[in-house]
Scaffold this motif. Structure first.
Motif, mmCIF file in Angstrom:
data_model
loop_
_atom_site.group_PDB
_atom_site.id
_atom_site.type_symbol
_atom_site.label_atom_id
_atom_site.label_comp_id
_atom_site.label_asym_id
_atom_site.label_seq_id
_atom_site.Cartn_x
_atom_site.Cartn_y
_atom_site.Cartn_z
ATOM 1 N N VAL A 285 0.835 -1.208 0.000
ATOM 2 C CA VAL A 285 0.000 0.000 0.000
ATOM 3 C C VAL A 285 0.865 1.251 0.000
ATOM 4 O O VAL A 285 0.647 2.196 -0.778
ATOM 5 N N ASN A 286 1.878 1.273 0.873
ATOM 6 C CA ASN A 286 2.761 2.436 0.945
ATOM 7 C C ASN A 286 3.569 2.605 -0.339
ATOM 8 O O ASN A 286 3.742 3.719 -0.843
ATOM 9 N N SER A 287 4.062 1.503 -0.859
ATOM 10 C CA SER A 287 4.856 1.572 -2.088
ATOM 11 C C SER A 287 4.005 2.045 -3.265
ATOM 12 O O SER A 287 4.460 2.830 -4.102
ATOM 13 N N ILE A 316 -3.725 -2.791 -7.730
ATOM 14 C CA ILE A 316 -3.663 -1.328 -7.647
ATOM 15 C C ILE A 316 -2.277 -0.834 -8.042
ATOM 16 O O ILE A 316 -2.135 0.181 -8.736
ATOM 17 N N CYS A 317 -1.256 -1.559 -7.620
ATOM 18 C CA CYS A 317 0.124 -1.191 -7.944
ATOM 19 C C CYS A 317 0.369 -1.269 -9.454
ATOM 20 O O CYS A 317 0.935 -0.348 -10.062
ATOM 21 N N TRP A 318 -0.048 -2.354 -10.073
ATOM 22 C CA TRP A 318 0.096 -2.505 -11.527
ATOM 23 C C TRP A 318 -0.661 -1.391 -12.251
ATOM 24 O O TRP A 318 -0.139 -0.776 -13.195
ATOM 25 N N SER A 319 -1.885 -1.132 -11.796
ATOM 26 C CA SER A 319 -2.701 -0.101 -12.441
ATOM 27 C C SER A 319 -2.068 1.275 -12.320
ATOM 28 O O SER A 319 -2.119 2.081 -13.255
ATOM 29 N N GLN A 350 -11.657 -2.737 -14.403
ATOM 30 C CA GLN A 350 -12.068 -1.707 -15.360
ATOM 31 C C GLN A 350 -11.150 -0.497 -15.316
ATOM 32 O O GLN A 350 -10.848 0.098 -16.357
ATOM 33 N N VAL A 351 -10.687 -0.124 -14.115
ATOM 34 C CA VAL A 351 -9.788 1.031 -13.985
ATOM 35 C C VAL A 351 -8.503 0.793 -14.768
ATOM 36 O O VAL A 351 -8.011 1.673 -15.490
ATOM 37 N N THR A 352 -7.951 -0.414 -14.631
ATOM 38 C CA THR A 352 -6.733 -0.760 -15.366
ATOM 39 C C THR A 352 -6.969 -0.657 -16.863
ATOM 40 O O THR A 352 -6.167 -0.068 -17.596
#
Length: 722
Positions: A285-287, A316-319, A350-352
């Motif tokens: 999350v922090n990264s 989330i990180c990939w996106s 969908q965001v990605t």
């Protein structure tokens, strides 16, 4: 979780209903059919009727069935202790809190005993269901029964009014409370003020909380910081950080993460880095927050470095990494990250996919766009409205208007964005008739246009010279739809008048519009002056632009070009010396073309491509063929102090010409040539492409900085009005 009634309150259960005897909670592993079987058994044994209460408690996971069951249960005598409150408490924290209120109504009808413990779960259910009317009735009943002095009831009432949006009522109750614990303060700060974005009140309440000898803990401060980050109120977030420092509040890992996220989102990466370095454990999350922050501030190198170091990456990180590249000048890298994500078997959401579509649109590669579209259909994204809207924009920006229309026509549901995307697509492709026609269809379908729609309509009129139509659209926007014109609308009108050589009218708009003109406005005027050769007015516009942006390369180049046309070489040298001293350089022309899923880039006079010799040999051949058809290089577009032969060589080596010749040596004759140019196409290249489309029987589509040019049979879609 509440416990079942004491066994002394009920008769023993029969053997058939034995599973209920061992229930330690209200929840049960019994299925609904099993519960109905037990119910049927109990109905046949009237002397066990009271054991229906056991069945009721076990069936609360099926509230509709439990409610029907409850209606057949008589009011027990003696009353099992806190039976009503236990039922209400369970229902209030379930997925169907509205049943709490229905059960309560039935309890009242059956004269079930109600105690003070019933009111907190009732008010909690009213909060979750945003049931203000019911909440007020419960408030009145609590007052009638004398329970308002109970701090738990008071706290629940504050929460109910806050959840229903009655902030002043919640605050009135809060101020009257004799006891306020941390939960109450949290409800007031988060439920009332953070959720309503009243952050000034949050700061005031924090100070009041401190003065009342209730210390804010890390949890409530984390909540405030998260809310500030979510709505982008970073000034308040930074003041909360000051409050934390001044009051020596211990910063735990959660609070530290909230601070890091807030600073990263605000773009204060130096502070975010300091907080990140102090973390004992750097979780995903922090990264990810750091990656988003770096990307937003344009430091993709740092974002990628951190991304590559991460062992565990979530979606989330990939996106975040894909989005960072998609919004940058390197959208091709976004697609590479997406491909890597697929190899790692991370399923996108969908965001990605919206970021991936955006990358394709920025890149302009039709082959890759079609592959992404196929992936969307194969993975269940094809029917989502936002996805289809993005696909319209993607195909339009990839130069394939027909594919954009097909996506639009297949959509079962269309909204304002769908119609606006099509209007804008037609406008940028020079099909003004279709743009205005779709705008008319949109209104006939009772889809109300927004301010972006009118930008598309005005843009279409501007690039077709439809001055009267543009004026009518602008007036309609204000009078018929009540849309206050934005800078973008005034910019379109100035461009409309400027292109049509109504320069005085354009200047009048600049002088009378309610906001100060920006760089784009003066740039539009400057471009119009260049088109119509009004160098005196153009010089004025360029200097106003430089007042706003002293390092604007376009304005310096424009002034240099004006002076070069007038052969004022000393002025040219003075501007170039100034540009060199300030490190200002003209953006170099670059053209891209897609072949076999790979993007090939060419700069002017580029010789870095592995097939350079073939490209230049083809260029000589093409020039020979075009000259036979009447082409003569327009050396007036070369505004440097060269002899005529030098100017001829310079203009023939423009990047789009090299891209065209690469395509001509690389594929089948009948395929469409699609070229993406980072700058506005020059007059010579425009004439070159038109004639080449006829001589070599090719459709040539060029996307330059502002629009598309579809060249076919020697004619361009812009009708030479560009």
């Amino acid at each position: 979780m509440a416990h079942p009634l004491p066994s002394t309150a009920l008769h023993p259960l029969p053997a058939a209903a034995a599973p209920l005897r061992h229930q330690a909670n209200f929840t049960t592993a019994l299925s609904l059919p099993h519960l109905k079987q037990i119910h049927a058994y109990l109905l046949k044994t009237p002397h066990h009727q009271q054991n229906l209460l056991h069945l009721l408690l076990s069936s609360l996971s099926f509230p509709a069935y439990a409610l029907s069951l409850f209606s057949f249960i008589p009011t027990p005598r003696p009353h099992p202790p806190h039976l009503a409150s236990k039922i209400l408490k369970y229902l209030s924290i379930s997925k169907t809190p509205d049943y709490t209120l229905v059960f309560f109504q039935t309890m009242q009808n059956k004269a079930f005993p109600i105690d003070r413990f019933c009111f907190p779960p009732l008010l909690r259910a009213a909060s979750k269901s945003v049931a203000l009317s019911e909440g007020k009735v419960i408030h009145g009943l609590a007052e009638k029964l004398g329970y308002l002095a109970d701090p738990f009831v008071e706290t629940a009432l504050v929460g109910m009014y806050a959840a229903c949006g009655l902030i002043s009522d919640a605050r009135l109750l809060f101020d009257k409370m004799s006891q306020r614990d941390l939960v109450t303060w949290t409800i007031m700060i988060d439920g009332c003020y953070c959720q309503s974005h009243l952050f000034d009140n949050v700061l005031a309440l924090l100070e009041e909380m401190k003065s009342s000898n209730t210390e804010p803990d890390g949890r409530i401060l984390t909540t405030i910081l998260s809310a500030c980050s979510r709505v982008g109120n970073f000034d308040i977030g930074k003041l909360v950080h000051v409050f934390i420092s001044e009051n020596n509040i211990t910063i735990d890992s959660h609070l530290q993460s909230a601070l890091l996220n807030m600073y990263a989102r605000s773009g204060s990466m130096d502070v975010a880095e300091s907080l990140y370095d102090k973390l004992n454990t750097k979780n995903v999350v922090n990264s990810t927050a750091m990656i988003c922050g770096y990307s937003k501030s344009g430091n993709l190198k740092a974002a990628r470095s951190l991304f590559d170091k991460m062992v565990d990456k979530d979606l989330i990180c990939w996106s975040a990494m894909i989005s960072g590249y998609a919004d940058s000048d390197n959208p091709q890298e976004a697609l590479k990250i997406f491909q890597q994500m697929q190899r790692d078997v991370i399923k996108p959401d969908q965001v990605t996919m919206l970021s991936v579509i955006s990358a394709c649109a920025r890149l302009g590669g039709l082959d890759q766009a079609k592959k992404v579209h196929l992936f969307l259909d194969e993975n269940g994204f094809g029917k989502a409205l936002p996805i289809n809207n993005a696909l319209i924009d993607m195909y339009a920006k990839c130069g394939c208007l027909e594919e954009a229309k097909q996506v639009f026509d297949r959509m079962n549901r269309k909204n304002t964005i769908s119609w606006t995307s099509m209007v804008s697509a037609f406008a940028t492709h020079g099909d003004v008739d279709s743009a205005l026609e779709y705008f008319k269809f949109m209104k006939s379908e009772n889809v109300e246009p927004n301010w972006v729609t009118f930008v598309g309509v005005l843009y279409a009129c501007s690039h077709a010279g439809l001055v009267e139509e543009g004026k009518r659209a602008f007036d309609s926007m204000v009078s018929d739809y009540g849309i206050t014109p934005k800078l973008e609308h005034y910019g379109c009108m100035i461009d409309l008048y400027g292109r049509a050589n109504y320069l005085k009218d354009a200047l009048e708009i600049v002088e009378n519009m309610p906001m100060a003109p920006n760089v784009v406005i003066w740039g539009s005027l400057m471009a119009a002056c260049r088109i119509h050769g009004d160098f005196e007015f153009g010089e004025f516009a360029a200097k106003r632009l430089l007042d706003l942006d002293p390092d604007h390369d376009g304005a310096h180049v424009f002034l240099s070009n004006i002076y070069a046309k007038e052969r004022r070489w000393e002025n040219v040298k003075e501007i170039r010396r100034h540009m060199k001293r300030k490190g200002i350089s003209k953006e170099r022309g670059c053209s891209m073309i897609e072949m076999g899923g790979e993007i090939h880039e060419f700069l002017s006079a580029d010789k870095s491509h592995k097939r350079t010799d073939e490209i230049y040999a083809k260029l000589d051949e093409v020039v020979d063929e075009l000259e036979k058809a009447g082409y003569s290089p327009n050396t007036s577009v070369v505004l440097v102090d060269l002899d005529e032969e030098g100017k001829r060589e310079a203009v023939l080596r423009h990047s789009e010409k090299l891209a065209l010749c690469f395509r001509l040596i690389s594929d089948e004759k009948q395929s469409c040539v699609r070229i993406i140019k980072n700058l506005r196409i020059c007059e010579d290249c425009h004439d070159f492409m038109k004639l080449a489309s006829k001589v070599f029987d090719r459709e040539i589509v060029i996307r330059d900085r502002t629009r598309f040019h579809h060249c076919k049979d020697g004619v361009c879609s812009c009708k030479d009005y560009w």
